[in-house]
Write a protein that holds these residues in place. Sequence first.
Motif, PDB file in Angstrom:
ATOM      1  N   UNK A  32      42.493  37.747 115.381  1.00  0.00           N
ATOM      2  CA  UNK A  32      43.449  37.147 114.451  1.00  0.00           C
ATOM      3  C   UNK A  32      43.567  38.036 113.224  1.00  0.00           C
ATOM      4  N   UNK A  33      44.712  37.984 112.565  1.00  0.00           N
ATOM      5  CA  UNK A  33      44.917  38.688 111.303  1.00  0.00           C
ATOM      6  C   UNK A  33      44.934  37.660 110.178  1.00  0.00           C
ATOM      7  N   UNK A  34      44.289  38.004 109.065  1.00  0.00           N
ATOM      8  CA  UNK A  34      44.185  37.089 107.922  1.00  0.00           C
ATOM      9  C   UNK A  34      44.678  37.816 106.676  1.00  0.00           C
ATOM     10  N   UNK A  35      45.410  37.108 105.831  1.00  0.00           N
ATOM     11  CA  UNK A  35      45.907  37.723 104.612  1.00  0.00           C
ATOM     12  C   UNK A  35      45.960  36.760 103.445  1.00  0.00           C
ATOM     13  N   UNK A  36      45.976  37.319 102.241  1.00  0.00           N
ATOM     14  CA  UNK A  36      46.122  36.529 101.017  1.00  0.00           C
ATOM     15  C   UNK A  36      47.228  37.145 100.168  1.00  0.00           C
ATOM     16  N   UNK A  37      48.213  36.324  99.809  1.00  0.00           N
ATOM     17  CA  UNK A  37      49.293  36.732  98.911  1.00  0.00           C
ATOM     18  C   UNK A  37      48.951  36.241  97.512  1.00  0.00           C
ATOM     19  N   UNK A  38      48.620  37.173  96.638  1.00  0.00           N
ATOM     20  CA  UNK A  38      48.161  36.832  95.297  1.00  0.00           C
ATOM     21  C   UNK A  38      49.081  37.458  94.247  1.00  0.00           C
ATOM     22  N   UNK A  39      48.808  37.144  92.987  1.00  0.00           N
ATOM     23  CA  UNK A  39      49.579  37.737  91.910  1.00  0.00           C
ATOM     24  C   UNK A  39      49.357  39.252  91.883  1.00  0.00           C
ATOM     25  N   UNK A  40      50.380  39.992  91.519  1.00  0.00           N
ATOM     26  CA  UNK A  40      50.338  41.450  91.605  1.00  0.00           C
ATOM     27  C   UNK A  40      49.204  42.058  90.785  1.00  0.00           C
ATOM     28  N   UNK A  41      48.880  41.448  89.650  1.00  0.00           N
ATOM     29  CA  UNK A  41      47.849  42.023  88.783  1.00  0.00           C
ATOM     30  C   UNK A  41      46.461  41.974  89.412  1.00  0.00           C
ATOM     31  N   UNK A  42      46.282  41.152  90.436  1.00  0.00           N
ATOM     32  CA  UNK A  42      44.968  41.004  91.058  1.00  0.00           C
ATOM     33  C   UNK A  42      44.800  41.831  92.324  1.00  0.00           C
ATOM     34  N   UNK A  43      45.871  42.411  92.843  1.00  0.00           N
ATOM     35  CA  UNK A  43      45.826  43.037  94.161  1.00  0.00           C
ATOM     36  C   UNK A  43      44.817  44.184  94.251  1.00  0.00           C
ATOM     37  N   UNK A  44      44.813  45.081  93.278  1.00  0.00           N
ATOM     38  CA  UNK A  44      43.916  46.236  93.330  1.00  0.00           C
ATOM     39  C   UNK A  44      42.451  45.805  93.300  1.00  0.00           C
ATOM     40  N   UNK A  45      42.121  44.848  92.442  1.00  0.00           N
ATOM     41  CA  UNK A  45      40.743  44.352  92.373  1.00  0.00           C
ATOM     42  C   UNK A  45      40.342  43.665  93.666  1.00  0.00           C
ATOM     43  N   UNK A  46      41.267  42.926  94.255  1.00  0.00           N
ATOM     44  CA  UNK A  46      40.984  42.249  95.520  1.00  0.00           C
ATOM     45  C   UNK A  46      40.741  43.257  96.633  1.00  0.00           C
ATOM     46  N   UNK A  47      41.550  44.305  96.669  1.00  0.00           N
ATOM     47  CA  UNK A  47      41.401  45.325  97.712  1.00  0.00           C
ATOM     48  C   UNK A  47      40.019  45.965  97.655  1.00  0.00           C
ATOM     49  N   UNK A  48      39.510  46.184  96.472  1.00  0.00           N
ATOM     50  CA  UNK A  48      38.183  46.775  96.319  1.00  0.00           C
ATOM     51  C   UNK A  48      37.093  45.884  96.896  1.00  0.00           C
ATOM     52  N   UNK A  49      37.337  44.564  96.912  1.00  0.00           N
ATOM     53  CA  UNK A  49      36.323  43.630  97.393  1.00  0.00           C
ATOM     54  C   UNK A  49      36.408  43.386  98.897  1.00  0.00           C
ATOM     55  N   UNK A  50      37.478  43.838  99.544  1.00  0.00           N
ATOM     56  CA  UNK A  50      37.645  43.576 100.971  1.00  0.00           C
ATOM     57  C   UNK A  50      36.543  44.238 101.784  1.00  0.00           C
TER      58      UNK A  50
END
Length: 258
Positions: A36-54
């Motif tokens: 399965x593929x899983x995703x989160x659509x978040x506010x743009x200002x959080x995307x880079x920080x979220x990517x680092x935590x993946x």
Amino acid sequence: MRKPFIIANWKMHKNIQESVEFIKQIRECLPQAGVEEVGIAAQAVALANMKQMVQGANLQIIAQNAASELVGPYTGEISVRCLADAGASYVMLGHLERRRLFHEDNETINQKVLTALATGLTPIICTDDKMVQAEINGEIHYIFDQLKGVFDGVAPDQLKKIVLSYEPSWAVGSSQTANPLVAQKGCSRIREMIAAVYGQRLADQVRILYGGSVNPQNIAAIMANPDVDGVLIGRASLQADHFLEMVNWQQAPVSNAL
């Protein structure tokens, strides 16, 4: 075989710290990427920080919107190039709230789709349930009004990469119970529309999601439908434990009550 896609749409909820903490809570409990593929659509200002935590987890970072142009004098807009640099692999376009609140039309969304494809981001194109008549290849078909013209200029090999989301207007942002039969009917009609334009073979490759009042109690019944390839989840995705229940829906029994 179309891979299921479960997406959280946080809208304007969660700041950067809250977004990062959420990923910390779920990343070790996500299903395998082959399942399965899983995703989160978040506010743009959080995307880079979220990517680092993946950190290699089966989690796609998704932008909620993008500008229709790559660069230019568009104060307040965000280019798809910047979204890609921040770690987004998908971008939602044409969501009902963008149309209703910010008056985006099919022409605008079509331009955004073409810009995203040119940059390498995969569009997740949303549509509600309004249908209109249109002539396709000399025959009259009913098509979804919000998809009319949105695919102009999109080549067949590009379309099979695009994800679609069926979101009946009465269900978005509401607390009403989602009906799995409604989800199947809407998604199957979208597939029929794609088949009329691009052929059945391509229509069978396109992933079509359902959005609107999805929760841990009804997701298994919704996902049991043959034309529903995933879900776009709103408020029920804001709690980590509820979201994990839903991304692991295949482990839950289907309720006959829905």
